[in-house]
Design a protein around this motif. Structure first.
Motif, PDB file in Angstrom:
ATOM      1  N   MET A   1     -33.812 -23.598  21.095  1.00 48.38           N
ATOM      2  CA  MET A   1     -33.452 -23.970  19.722  1.00 48.38           C
ATOM      3  C   MET A   1     -33.134 -22.728  18.888  1.00 48.38           C
ATOM      4  SD  MET A   1     -33.042 -26.633  17.873  1.00 48.38           S
ATOM      5  CE  MET A   1     -33.996 -27.878  18.716  1.00 48.38           C
ATOM      6  N   LYS A   2     -33.940 -21.674  19.061  1.00 45.07           N
ATOM      7  CA  LYS A   2     -33.707 -20.443  18.301  1.00 45.07           C
ATOM      8  C   LYS A   2     -32.349 -19.851  18.634  1.00 45.07           C
ATOM      9  CE  LYS A   2     -38.580 -19.181  17.801  1.00 45.07           C
ATOM     10  NZ  LYS A   2     -39.624 -18.180  18.131  1.00 45.07           N
ATOM     11  N   ARG A   3     -31.980 -19.955  19.900  1.00 43.95           N
ATOM     12  CA  ARG A   3     -30.683 -19.395  20.303  1.00 43.95           C
ATOM     13  C   ARG A   3     -29.538 -20.119  19.612  1.00 43.95           C
ATOM     14  NH1 ARG A   3     -28.340 -19.477  26.493  1.00 43.95           N
ATOM     15  NH2 ARG A   3     -26.373 -18.446  26.074  1.00 43.95           N
ATOM     16  N   VAL A   4     -29.634 -21.437  19.527  1.00 40.42           N
ATOM     17  CA  VAL A   4     -28.575 -22.216  18.879  1.00 40.42           C
ATOM     18  C   VAL A   4     -28.483 -21.875  17.402  1.00 40.42           C
ATOM     19  CG1 VAL A   4     -27.787 -24.551  18.350  1.00 40.42           C
ATOM     20  CG2 VAL A   4     -28.846 -24.068  20.554  1.00 40.42           C
ATOM     21  N   LYS A   5     -29.640 -21.746  16.732  1.00 39.76           N
ATOM     22  CA  LYS A   5     -29.636 -21.409  15.310  1.00 39.76           C
ATOM     23  C   LYS A   5     -29.062 -20.015  15.072  1.00 39.76           C
ATOM     24  CE  LYS A   5     -33.380 -24.468  13.879  1.00 39.76           C
ATOM     25  NZ  LYS A   5     -34.714 -24.590  13.260  1.00 39.76           N
ATOM     26  N   LYS A   6     -29.321 -19.087  15.982  1.00 39.43           N
ATOM     27  CA  LYS A   6     -28.747 -17.745  15.851  1.00 39.43           C
ATOM     28  C   LYS A   6     -27.224 -17.810  15.926  1.00 39.43           C
ATOM     29  CE  LYS A   6     -32.637 -15.032  17.614  1.00 39.43           C
ATOM     30  NZ  LYS A   6     -33.139 -14.190  18.731  1.00 39.43           N
ATOM     31  N   ILE A   7     -26.721 -18.682  16.799  1.00 35.55           N
ATOM     32  CA  ILE A   7     -25.263 -18.835  16.914  1.00 35.55           C
ATOM     33  C   ILE A   7     -24.679 -19.366  15.607  1.00 35.55           C
ATOM     34  CG2 ILE A   7     -23.440 -20.132  18.089  1.00 35.55           C
ATOM     35  CD1 ILE A   7     -25.129 -19.999  20.625  1.00 35.55           C
ATOM     36  N   PHE A   8     -25.390 -20.331  14.986  1.00 34.41           N
ATOM     37  CA  PHE A   8     -24.911 -20.871  13.712  1.00 34.41           C
ATOM     38  C   PHE A   8     -24.888 -19.787  12.636  1.00 34.41           C
ATOM     39  CE2 PHE A   8     -25.816 -25.238  15.278  1.00 34.41           C
ATOM     40  CZ  PHE A   8     -24.621 -25.814  14.895  1.00 34.41           C
ATOM     41  N   TRP A   9     -25.958 -18.999  12.538  1.00 38.73           N
ATOM     42  CA  TRP A   9     -26.006 -17.958  11.508  1.00 38.73           C
ATOM     43  C   TRP A   9     -24.974 -16.860  11.767  1.00 38.73           C
ATOM     44  CZ3 TRP A   9     -27.623 -19.123   7.096  1.00 38.73           C
ATOM     45  CH2 TRP A   9     -28.706 -19.979   6.910  1.00 38.73           C
ATOM     46  N   LEU A  10     -24.716 -16.569  13.031  1.00 41.62           N
ATOM     47  CA  LEU A  10     -23.665 -15.606  13.352  1.00 41.62           C
ATOM     48  C   LEU A  10     -22.301 -16.147  12.922  1.00 41.62           C
ATOM     49  CD1 LEU A  10     -22.867 -12.935  14.668  1.00 41.62           C
ATOM     50  CD2 LEU A  10     -22.699 -14.143  16.856  1.00 41.62           C
TER      51      LEU A  10
ATOM     52  N   THR B   1     -22.766 -30.858  10.325  1.00 41.89           N
ATOM     53  CA  THR B   1     -22.334 -30.375  11.637  1.00 41.89           C
ATOM     54  C   THR B   1     -23.499 -29.774  12.408  1.00 41.89           C
ATOM     55  OG1 THR B   1     -20.126 -29.900  10.767  1.00 41.89           O
ATOM     56  CG2 THR B   1     -20.753 -28.833  12.838  1.00 41.89           C
ATOM     57  N   GLU B   2     -24.284 -28.939  11.720  1.00 47.31           N
ATOM     58  CA  GLU B   2     -25.423 -28.312  12.386  1.00 47.31           C
ATOM     59  C   GLU B   2     -26.444 -29.364  12.828  1.00 47.31           C
ATOM     60  OE1 GLU B   2     -28.907 -25.035  11.354  1.00 47.31           O
ATOM     61  OE2 GLU B   2     -26.940 -24.877  10.416  1.00 47.31           O
ATOM     62  N   ASN B   3     -26.711 -30.341  11.968  1.00 48.14           N
ATOM     63  CA  ASN B   3     -27.652 -31.407  12.335  1.00 48.14           C
ATOM     64  C   ASN B   3     -27.151 -32.193  13.540  1.00 48.14           C
ATOM     65  OD1 ASN B   3     -29.437 -30.774  10.314  1.00 48.14           O
ATOM     66  ND2 ASN B   3     -28.719 -32.354   8.900  1.00 48.14           N
ATOM     67  N   LEU B   4     -25.848 -32.474  13.561  1.00 48.75           N
ATOM     68  CA  LEU B   4     -25.269 -33.236  14.660  1.00 48.75           C
ATOM     69  C   LEU B   4     -25.424 -32.487  15.986  1.00 48.75           C
ATOM     70  CD1 LEU B   4     -23.653 -35.716  15.578  1.00 48.75           C
ATOM     71  CD2 LEU B   4     -21.565 -34.443  15.074  1.00 48.75           C
ATOM     72  N   VAL B   5     -25.116 -31.197  15.968  1.00 51.34           N
ATOM     73  CA  VAL B   5     -25.225 -30.394  17.188  1.00 51.34           C
ATOM     74  C   VAL B   5     -26.677 -30.291  17.644  1.00 51.34           C
ATOM     75  CG1 VAL B   5     -24.901 -28.094  18.153  1.00 51.34           C
ATOM     76  CG2 VAL B   5     -23.126 -29.090  16.709  1.00 51.34           C
ATOM     77  N   LEU B   6     -27.584 -29.980  16.712  1.00 52.71           N
ATOM     78  CA  LEU B   6     -28.991 -29.830  17.062  1.00 52.71           C
ATOM     79  C   LEU B   6     -29.590 -31.140  17.567  1.00 52.71           C
ATOM     80  CD1 LEU B   6     -30.263 -27.535  14.157  1.00 52.71           C
ATOM     81  CD2 LEU B   6     -29.769 -26.890  16.515  1.00 52.71           C
ATOM     82  N   ASN B   7     -29.232 -32.255  16.923  1.00 55.18           N
ATOM     83  CA  ASN B   7     -29.749 -33.549  17.364  1.00 55.18           C
ATOM     84  C   ASN B   7     -29.222 -33.917  18.744  1.00 55.18           C
ATOM     85  OD1 ASN B   7     -31.254 -33.940  15.037  1.00 55.18           O
ATOM     86  ND2 ASN B   7     -29.635 -35.075  13.988  1.00 55.18           N
TER      87      ASN B   7
ATOM     88  N   GLU C   1     -30.116 -30.683  37.971  1.00 52.76           N
ATOM     89  CA  GLU C   1     -31.392 -30.070  37.628  1.00 52.76           C
ATOM     90  C   GLU C   1     -31.810 -30.523  36.248  1.00 52.76           C
ATOM     91  OE1 GLU C   1     -31.321 -25.895  38.086  1.00 52.76           O
ATOM     92  OE2 GLU C   1     -30.549 -25.941  40.134  1.00 52.76           O
ATOM     93  N   PRO C   2     -32.952 -31.149  36.130  1.00 49.15           N
ATOM     94  CA  PRO C   2     -33.333 -31.723  34.857  1.00 49.15           C
ATOM     95  C   PRO C   2     -33.751 -30.738  33.808  1.00 49.15           C
ATOM     96  CG  PRO C   2     -35.059 -32.037  36.465  1.00 49.15           C
ATOM     97  CD  PRO C   2     -33.898 -31.440  37.195  1.00 49.15           C
ATOM     98  N   LYS C   3     -34.027 -29.508  34.152  1.00 50.33           N
ATOM     99  CA  LYS C   3     -34.483 -28.555  33.143  1.00 50.33           C
ATOM    100  C   LYS C   3     -33.347 -28.173  32.220  1.00 50.33           C
ATOM    101  CE  LYS C   3     -38.242 -26.532  35.803  1.00 50.33           C
ATOM    102  NZ  LYS C   3     -38.796 -25.314  36.378  1.00 50.33           N
ATOM    103  N   ALA C   4     -33.617 -28.218  30.961  1.00 57.23           N
ATOM    104  CA  ALA C   4     -32.581 -27.919  29.972  1.00 57.23           C
ATOM    105  C   ALA C   4     -32.497 -26.426  29.737  1.00 57.23           C
ATOM    106  CB  ALA C   4     -32.895 -28.628  28.652  1.00 57.23           C
ATOM    107  N   HIS C   5     -31.314 -25.854  29.852  1.00 61.59           N
ATOM    108  CA  HIS C   5     -31.113 -24.433  29.611  1.00 61.59           C
ATOM    109  C   HIS C   5     -30.419 -24.177  28.283  1.00 61.59           C
ATOM    110  CE1 HIS C   5     -32.411 -23.563  33.681  1.00 61.59           C
ATOM    111  NE2 HIS C   5     -31.580 -24.473  34.126  1.00 61.59           N
TER     112      HIS C   5
END
Length: 341
Positions: free
Chosen positions: A1-10, A118-124, A333-337
Protein backbone atom coordinates in the motif's frame (compact mmCIF):
# COMPACT_ATOMS: atom_id res chain seq x y z
CA UNK A 1 0.00 0.00 0.00
CA UNK A 2 2.83 2.40 0.86
CA UNK A 3 4.40 1.79 -2.52
CA UNK A 4 1.20 2.70 -4.34
CA UNK A 5 0.76 5.89 -2.31
CA UNK A 6 4.36 6.89 -3.07
CA UNK A 7 3.59 6.52 -6.77
CA UNK A 8 0.56 8.81 -6.38
CA UNK A 9 2.58 11.48 -4.54
CA UNK A 10 5.34 11.26 -7.14
CA UNK A 11 2.69 11.82 -9.81
CA UNK A 12 1.42 14.87 -7.89
CA UNK A 13 4.95 16.27 -7.74
CA UNK A 14 5.63 15.80 -11.45
CA UNK A 15 2.28 17.33 -12.48
CA UNK A 16 2.78 20.38 -10.22
CA UNK A 17 6.33 20.98 -11.50
CA UNK A 18 5.09 20.89 -15.09
CA UNK A 19 2.17 23.17 -14.20
CA UNK A 20 4.47 25.70 -12.46
CA UNK A 21 6.82 25.76 -15.46
CA UNK A 22 3.87 26.29 -17.81
CA UNK A 23 2.33 29.14 -15.77
CA UNK A 24 5.70 30.79 -15.09
CA UNK A 25 6.69 30.60 -18.73
CA UNK A 26 3.39 32.09 -19.85
CA UNK A 27 3.42 35.00 -17.38
CA UNK A 28 7.11 35.65 -17.96
CA UNK A 29 6.42 36.42 -21.61
CA UNK A 30 3.78 39.04 -20.75
CA UNK A 31 6.42 41.62 -19.66
CA UNK A 32 4.75 41.90 -16.25
CA UNK A 33 7.17 43.36 -13.69
CA UNK A 34 5.50 41.34 -11.01
CA UNK A 35 5.26 38.11 -13.00
CA UNK A 36 7.21 36.16 -10.39
CA UNK A 37 4.99 37.18 -7.47
CA UNK A 38 1.89 36.72 -9.65
CA UNK A 39 3.03 33.20 -10.55
CA UNK A 40 3.76 32.38 -6.89
CA UNK A 41 0.39 33.72 -5.79
CA UNK A 42 -1.50 31.87 -8.50
CA UNK A 43 0.26 28.56 -7.76
CA UNK A 44 -0.27 29.04 -4.01
CA UNK A 45 -3.99 29.58 -4.57
CA UNK A 46 -4.25 26.51 -6.79
CA UNK A 47 -2.40 24.29 -4.31
CA UNK A 48 -4.32 25.64 -1.32
CA UNK A 49 -7.69 24.94 -2.94
CA UNK A 50 -6.60 21.58 -4.38
CA UNK A 51 -5.07 20.06 -1.26
CA UNK A 52 -7.52 21.60 1.22
CA UNK A 53 -10.39 19.95 -0.62
CA UNK A 54 -8.33 16.80 -1.27
CA UNK A 55 -7.75 16.21 2.46
CA UNK A 56 -11.32 17.17 3.36
CA UNK A 57 -12.48 14.49 0.94
CA UNK A 58 -10.00 12.08 2.53
CA UNK A 59 -11.51 12.68 5.97
CA UNK A 60 -14.99 12.10 4.59
CA UNK A 61 -14.16 9.05 2.45
CA UNK A 62 -16.87 6.44 2.83
CA UNK A 63 -19.00 8.80 4.88
CA UNK A 64 -22.11 10.70 4.06
CA UNK A 65 -21.45 14.34 3.24
CA UNK A 66 -22.74 16.03 6.39
CA UNK A 67 -22.83 19.66 7.56
CA UNK A 68 -19.15 19.59 8.53
CA UNK A 69 -18.15 18.78 4.96
CA UNK A 70 -20.25 21.57 3.46
CA UNK A 71 -18.96 24.03 6.07
CA UNK A 72 -15.34 23.16 5.23
CA UNK A 73 -16.07 23.36 1.51
CA UNK A 74 -17.62 26.82 1.91
CA UNK A 75 -14.56 27.97 3.87
CA UNK A 76 -12.25 26.76 1.10
CA UNK A 77 -14.31 28.55 -1.59
CA UNK A 78 -14.33 31.87 0.30
CA UNK A 79 -10.66 31.81 1.32
CA UNK A 80 -9.34 30.26 -1.90
CA UNK A 81 -8.01 33.47 -3.54
CA UNK A 82 -6.38 34.76 -0.31
CA UNK A 83 -2.90 33.31 -1.09
CA UNK A 84 -2.97 35.03 -4.49
CA UNK A 85 -3.81 38.42 -2.94
CA UNK A 86 -1.09 38.01 -0.28
CA UNK A 87 1.59 37.59 -2.95
CA UNK A 88 0.52 40.63 -5.01
CA UNK A 89 2.33 43.95 -4.58
CA UNK A 90 -0.73 46.02 -5.40
CA UNK A 91 -3.55 47.05 -3.02
CA UNK A 92 -6.45 44.69 -2.43
CA UNK A 93 -8.45 44.41 -5.61
CA UNK A 94 -11.90 42.96 -5.04
CA UNK A 95 -12.32 42.60 -8.80
CA UNK A 96 -9.36 40.23 -8.99
CA UNK A 97 -10.55 38.49 -5.84
CA UNK A 98 -13.96 37.84 -7.37
CA UNK A 99 -12.41 36.76 -10.69
CA UNK A 100 -10.25 34.10 -9.03
CA UNK A 101 -13.12 33.07 -6.83
CA UNK A 102 -15.26 32.42 -9.90
CA UNK A 103 -12.64 30.87 -12.20
CA UNK A 104 -9.71 29.24 -10.39
CA UNK A 105 -11.37 27.91 -7.23
CA UNK A 106 -14.12 25.78 -8.88
CA UNK A 107 -11.64 24.33 -11.38
CA UNK A 108 -9.24 23.09 -8.71
CA UNK A 109 -12.07 21.91 -6.50
CA UNK A 110 -13.14 19.65 -9.36
CA UNK A 111 -9.55 18.54 -10.03
CA UNK A 112 -9.04 17.63 -6.36
CA UNK A 113 -12.29 15.67 -6.38
CA UNK A 114 -11.16 13.83 -9.54
CA UNK A 115 -7.75 13.04 -8.01
CA UNK A 116 -9.33 11.78 -4.77
CA UNK A 117 -11.85 9.60 -6.63
CA UNK A 118 -9.15 8.17 -8.92
CA UNK A 119 -6.86 7.34 -6.02
CA UNK A 120 -9.71 5.72 -4.07
CA UNK A 121 -10.70 3.67 -7.10
CA UNK A 122 -7.17 2.37 -7.64
CA UNK A 123 -6.56 1.64 -3.95
CA UNK A 124 -9.92 -0.10 -3.55
CA UNK A 125 -9.25 -2.22 -6.64
CA UNK A 126 -5.86 -3.26 -5.27
CA UNK A 127 -7.32 -3.98 -1.82
CA UNK A 128 -10.02 -6.14 -3.42
CA UNK A 129 -7.42 -8.02 -5.44
CA UNK A 130 -5.32 -8.53 -2.34
CA UNK A 131 -8.29 -9.88 -0.38
CA UNK A 132 -9.17 -12.23 -3.22
CA UNK A 133 -5.61 -13.51 -3.39
CA UNK A 134 -5.49 -13.93 0.37
CA UNK A 135 -8.73 -15.92 0.18
CA UNK A 136 -7.26 -18.13 -2.54
CA UNK A 137 -4.07 -18.58 -0.52
CA UNK A 138 -6.06 -19.55 2.56
CA UNK A 139 -8.14 -22.06 0.61
CA UNK A 140 -5.04 -23.57 -1.01
CA UNK A 141 -3.40 -23.92 2.40
CA UNK A 142 -6.54 -25.59 3.72
CA UNK A 143 -6.71 -28.01 0.78
CA UNK A 144 -3.03 -28.80 1.13
CA UNK A 145 -3.38 -29.42 4.85
CA UNK A 146 -6.03 -32.04 4.06
CA UNK A 147 -3.49 -34.07 2.14
CA UNK A 148 -1.24 -34.86 5.09
CA UNK A 149 -3.74 -36.37 7.57
CA UNK A 150 -5.73 -38.08 4.83
CA UNK A 151 -2.60 -39.71 3.38
CA UNK A 152 -1.09 -40.55 6.77
CA UNK A 153 -4.28 -42.21 7.97
CA UNK A 154 -4.19 -44.76 5.13
CA UNK A 155 -0.43 -45.29 5.10
CA UNK A 156 -0.05 -45.74 8.85
CA UNK A 157 -2.79 -48.35 8.76
CA UNK A 158 -0.73 -50.29 6.21
CA UNK A 159 2.46 -49.99 8.28
CA UNK A 160 0.56 -51.00 11.41
CA UNK A 161 -0.49 -54.20 9.67
CA UNK A 162 3.11 -54.97 8.65
CA UNK A 163 4.41 -54.32 12.16
CA UNK A 164 1.61 -56.39 13.71
CA UNK A 165 2.54 -59.33 11.47
CA UNK A 166 6.24 -58.69 12.23
CA UNK A 167 6.87 -58.60 8.50
CA UNK A 168 10.51 -58.13 7.45
CA UNK A 169 9.33 -55.37 5.12
CA UNK A 170 8.23 -53.15 8.02
CA UNK A 171 11.56 -51.22 8.39
CA UNK A 172 11.61 -50.63 4.64
CA UNK A 173 8.07 -49.30 4.82
CA UNK A 174 9.05 -46.86 7.57
CA UNK A 175 11.98 -45.62 5.47
CA UNK A 176 9.66 -45.08 2.50
CA UNK A 177 7.26 -43.15 4.72
CA UNK A 178 10.12 -41.01 6.04
CA UNK A 179 11.11 -40.18 2.46
CA UNK A 180 7.54 -39.28 1.60
CA UNK A 181 7.13 -37.06 4.64
CA UNK A 182 10.42 -35.30 3.95
CA UNK A 183 9.09 -34.34 0.53
CA UNK A 184 5.67 -33.32 1.84
CA UNK A 185 7.03 -31.19 4.70
CA UNK A 186 10.17 -29.60 3.27
CA UNK A 187 9.84 -29.61 -0.53
CA UNK A 188 6.15 -29.24 -1.31
CA UNK A 189 5.80 -25.75 0.17
CA UNK A 190 6.84 -24.16 -3.13
CA UNK A 191 4.20 -23.25 -5.71
CA UNK A 192 5.89 -25.56 -8.20
CA UNK A 193 8.37 -28.43 -7.97
CA UNK A 194 10.31 -30.25 -10.68
CA UNK A 195 8.17 -32.91 -12.29
CA UNK A 196 11.02 -35.38 -11.77
CA UNK A 197 10.79 -34.88 -8.01
CA UNK A 198 7.03 -35.26 -8.02
CA UNK A 199 7.37 -38.54 -9.93
CA UNK A 200 9.98 -39.76 -7.42
CA UNK A 201 7.43 -39.01 -4.71
CA UNK A 202 4.76 -41.05 -6.50
CA UNK A 203 7.19 -43.93 -7.04
CA UNK A 204 8.06 -43.91 -3.35
CA UNK A 205 4.35 -44.14 -2.64
CA UNK A 206 3.98 -47.02 -5.08
CA UNK A 207 6.89 -48.83 -3.44
CA UNK A 208 5.26 -48.39 -0.06
CA UNK A 209 1.95 -49.75 -1.33
CA UNK A 210 3.67 -52.62 -3.12
CA UNK A 211 4.67 -54.04 0.27
CA UNK A 212 1.04 -55.17 0.63
CA UNK A 213 1.29 -57.44 -2.39
CA UNK A 214 3.33 -60.59 -2.95
CA UNK A 215 3.01 -60.41 -6.72
CA UNK A 216 5.21 -58.48 -9.10
CA UNK A 217 4.57 -54.71 -9.21
CA UNK A 218 0.83 -54.13 -9.47
CA UNK A 219 1.43 -50.71 -11.05
CA UNK A 220 2.35 -50.42 -14.69
CA UNK A 221 4.02 -46.98 -14.82
CA UNK A 222 4.99 -45.44 -18.13
CA UNK A 223 6.51 -41.99 -18.60
CA UNK A 224 6.76 -40.42 -22.04
CA UNK A 225 8.53 -37.20 -22.88
CA UNK A 226 11.16 -35.06 -21.21
CA UNK A 227 10.45 -34.52 -17.51
CA UNK A 228 13.69 -32.80 -16.52
CA UNK A 229 12.67 -29.29 -17.58
CA UNK A 230 9.04 -29.41 -16.40
CA UNK A 231 7.56 -28.08 -13.16
CA UNK A 232 4.21 -28.85 -11.62
CA UNK A 233 2.17 -27.89 -8.57
CA UNK A 234 3.19 -30.29 -5.80
CA UNK A 235 1.00 -33.09 -4.43
CA UNK A 236 -1.38 -32.80 -7.36
CA UNK A 237 -1.50 -36.47 -8.42
CA UNK A 238 -1.28 -38.29 -5.10
CA UNK A 239 -5.03 -38.33 -4.43
CA UNK A 240 -5.77 -39.86 -7.83
CA UNK A 241 -3.19 -42.59 -7.29
CA UNK A 242 -4.25 -43.18 -3.70
CA UNK A 243 -7.88 -43.59 -4.71
CA UNK A 244 -6.88 -46.03 -7.45
CA UNK A 245 -5.41 -48.29 -4.77
CA UNK A 246 -8.22 -47.69 -2.32
CA UNK A 247 -11.05 -48.50 -4.71
CA UNK A 248 -9.47 -51.47 -6.46
CA UNK A 249 -10.18 -55.10 -5.51
CA UNK A 250 -8.24 -56.45 -2.53
CA UNK A 251 -6.19 -58.74 -4.76
CA UNK A 252 -4.43 -57.14 -7.67
CA UNK A 253 -2.52 -58.83 -10.44
CA UNK A 254 0.73 -57.42 -11.84
CA UNK A 255 0.03 -54.34 -13.97
CA UNK A 256 -3.62 -54.01 -12.91
CA UNK A 257 -3.07 -50.36 -12.01
CA UNK A 258 -1.97 -48.38 -15.03
CA UNK A 259 -0.36 -44.97 -14.62
CA UNK A 260 0.63 -42.94 -17.67
CA UNK A 261 2.51 -39.65 -17.68
CA UNK A 262 2.99 -37.93 -21.04
CA UNK A 263 4.70 -34.61 -21.74
CA UNK A 264 3.84 -33.28 -25.19
CA UNK A 265 5.16 -29.82 -26.08
CA UNK A 266 3.31 -27.48 -23.68
CA UNK A 267 0.94 -30.02 -22.12
CA UNK A 268 1.12 -32.69 -19.46
CA UNK A 269 -1.16 -35.69 -19.32
CA UNK A 270 -1.64 -37.85 -16.24
CA UNK A 271 -3.83 -40.95 -16.48
CA UNK A 272 -4.54 -43.53 -13.80
CA UNK A 273 -6.72 -46.59 -14.39
CA UNK A 274 -7.78 -49.21 -11.87
CA UNK A 275 -10.07 -52.23 -11.96
CA UNK A 276 -13.36 -51.84 -10.12
CA UNK A 277 -14.34 -55.43 -9.50
CA UNK A 278 -17.50 -55.49 -7.40
CA UNK A 279 -17.07 -52.01 -5.99
CA UNK A 280 -19.28 -48.95 -6.37
CA UNK A 281 -19.65 -47.46 -9.84
CA UNK A 282 -18.42 -44.11 -8.58
CA UNK A 283 -15.48 -45.00 -6.33
CA UNK A 284 -14.01 -41.51 -6.22
CA UNK A 285 -17.29 -39.99 -5.08
CA UNK A 286 -17.36 -41.94 -1.84
CA UNK A 287 -19.42 -40.27 0.87
CA UNK A 288 -17.14 -38.19 3.04
CA UNK A 289 -14.22 -38.58 0.66
CA UNK A 290 -12.08 -35.56 -0.04
CA UNK A 291 -9.80 -36.93 -2.78
CA UNK A 292 -11.47 -35.90 -6.02
CA UNK A 293 -13.10 -32.80 -4.53
CA UNK A 294 -9.70 -31.68 -3.27
CA UNK A 295 -8.08 -32.24 -6.66
CA UNK A 296 -10.81 -30.35 -8.49
CA UNK A 297 -10.60 -27.34 -6.15
CA UNK A 298 -6.81 -27.17 -6.32
CA UNK A 299 -6.87 -27.42 -10.11
CA UNK A 300 -9.45 -24.64 -10.38
CA UNK A 301 -7.27 -22.41 -8.19
CA UNK A 302 -3.84 -23.28 -9.58
CA UNK A 303 -4.68 -23.90 -13.24
CA UNK A 304 -7.87 -21.94 -13.99
CA UNK A 305 -9.03 -22.59 -17.57
CA UNK A 306 -5.78 -24.45 -18.18
CA UNK A 307 -6.74 -28.04 -17.42
CA UNK A 308 -9.14 -30.83 -18.31
CA UNK A 309 -10.23 -33.52 -15.87
CA UNK A 310 -12.28 -36.41 -17.26
CA UNK A 311 -13.57 -39.56 -15.57
CA UNK A 312 -14.65 -42.69 -17.42
CA UNK A 313 -16.32 -45.76 -15.95
CA UNK A 314 -16.68 -48.86 -18.13
CA UNK A 315 -18.09 -51.04 -15.36
CA UNK A 316 -14.84 -52.97 -15.17
CA UNK A 317 -12.28 -50.18 -14.98
CA UNK A 318 -12.28 -46.66 -13.70
CA UNK A 319 -10.09 -44.14 -15.52
CA UNK A 320 -9.19 -40.59 -14.56
CA UNK A 321 -7.47 -38.39 -17.16
CA UNK A 322 -5.93 -35.08 -16.19
CA UNK A 323 -4.43 -32.78 -18.81
CA UNK A 324 -2.68 -29.52 -18.02
CA UNK A 325 -2.69 -27.59 -21.26
CA UNK A 326 -0.21 -24.80 -20.52
CA UNK A 327 2.52 -26.60 -18.65
CA UNK A 328 5.16 -23.91 -19.05
CA UNK A 329 2.93 -20.98 -18.11
CA UNK A 330 3.25 -19.60 -14.60
CA UNK A 331 1.16 -21.32 -11.97
CA UNK A 332 -1.31 -18.90 -10.37
CA UNK A 333 0.36 -17.61 -7.21
CA UNK A 334 -2.08 -16.21 -4.70
CA UNK A 335 0.34 -13.91 -2.93
CA UNK A 336 -0.21 -10.32 -3.86
CA UNK A 337 2.89 -8.41 -4.95
CA UNK A 338 1.11 -5.16 -5.75
CA UNK A 339 0.95 -4.06 -2.15
CA UNK A 340 4.12 -3.68 -0.13
CA UNK A 341 3.60 -3.22 3.58
Amino acid sequence: MKRVKKIFWLTHLVVWVLFILLVGGQLGHDNDVYWLSTTAGFIATCQYVFYSHFFVLTWHTGKRKDKRYWLRLTTIVLTGPVPFLLFRHTPLDFGNYFMHLVSTVPIFLCLSWLARVTENLVLNTIRKEQLEKQAVEAELSYLKSQINPHFLFNTLNNIHTLVYKQAPAAPEAIMHLASLMRYMIYESNAFTVPLVREMDYLQDYMSLQQLRYKNSPVVDLQIEGETASCSIAPLLFIHLLENAYKHSPARLEPGDLKVRVAINEDSLGFCVQNPIGGRSATPLEETGGIGLTNVRKRLSLLYPDQHTLTIRNTGETFTVNLTIHTLYSKVYEPKAHLLDH
